[in-house]
Design an enzyme around this catalytic site. Sequence first.
Site, PDB file in Angstrom:
ATOM      1  N   ASP A 241     -32.082 -21.707   3.427  1.00 34.34           N
ATOM      2  CA  ASP A 241     -30.737 -21.711   3.988  1.00 34.34           C
ATOM      3  C   ASP A 241     -30.775 -22.415   5.331  1.00 34.34           C
ATOM      4  OD1 ASP A 241     -32.193 -19.908   5.448  1.00 34.34           O
ATOM      5  OD2 ASP A 241     -30.671 -18.344   5.466  1.00 34.34           O
ATOM      6  N   ASP A 243     -30.161 -21.872   9.299  1.00 34.02           N
ATOM      7  CA  ASP A 243     -30.147 -20.754  10.230  1.00 34.02           C
ATOM      8  C   ASP A 243     -28.781 -20.679  10.925  1.00 34.02           C
ATOM      9  OD1 ASP A 243     -31.823 -18.614  11.066  1.00 34.02           O
ATOM     10  OD2 ASP A 243     -31.912 -19.514  13.067  1.00 34.02           O
TER      11      ASP A 243
END
Length: 296
Positions: A241, A243
């Site tokens: 992902d 951050d």
Amino acid sequence: MRRPGSREDGLTHSGQALVYGYLYSFDGGGDAMTGARAQVGVFGGSGFYRLLDDVEFVDVETPYGAPSDRVAVGHVGGVGVAFLPRHGSRHTLPPAAINYRANVWALKELGVTRVIAPTAAGSLQPGVRPGDFVVCDQFVDRTSGRADTFYQGAPVTHVSAAEPYCPDLRRLLVDTARELGIPVRDGGTVVVIQGPRFSTRAESRWFQNEGWDMINMTAYPEGYLARELELCYANISMVTDHDVGVEGAEPVSHEQVIRVFNENNERLRELLFAVIPKIGRQPEDVCATALRTARA
């Protein structure tokens, strides 16, 4: 396995270590009772708790206590492989509670000289996307209180961390990933935080502004400890992902990390099964000679 030795701690050049007043000798690649051996070690991270089905589970004793789990020893393409899930097979160990010294020592005890270490990582840069594999060439340590050296006494030892990851293993991983069509980045800096807390937005933006690429909780001290034992070590940061400091990103959760990591697992296995048979004997490189210039 142990006999009286110096009252100081440290590693000798003859496969022995002075720990807590006793001299330990590495078995040179195997458990005396089972004969299990391996040349390549693989650490499993979040969501990656098993590599092979046909394995022998080996309990390894270390002077630093128990490793995270039993070591699963098997073969890939005729190459002996030792697999150890760093969080334990049931993910019972948070990053700061992992016994990194015992884990690295256990692989060395089984004869491992070359280590591949996949980890889940968050991206700090918009151009580093979820699903990318990043074969890191640098780390930044932002942890605290972790046991991060085997050398706690005489002889005073300072192992260089200028080039912390094995250049030969990195090349093999990048080339093989490209052959397989896996999106891979050659080089990147991972900043390692203490955990289990994820970053605040301010921290994440700070890391991003420093130019660092990924964020993770387990890449240190594992890789540096491998260097202290003169093992080749390469990290594969699997981006799950963006951050929270990256514009438009939502706060991360453990469930999100595990979900995306699981989606990457098949590609990771494909990469490992393809690259392990290509890994030869340890070269006389910066990893294998780390101690030569580490002492006065």
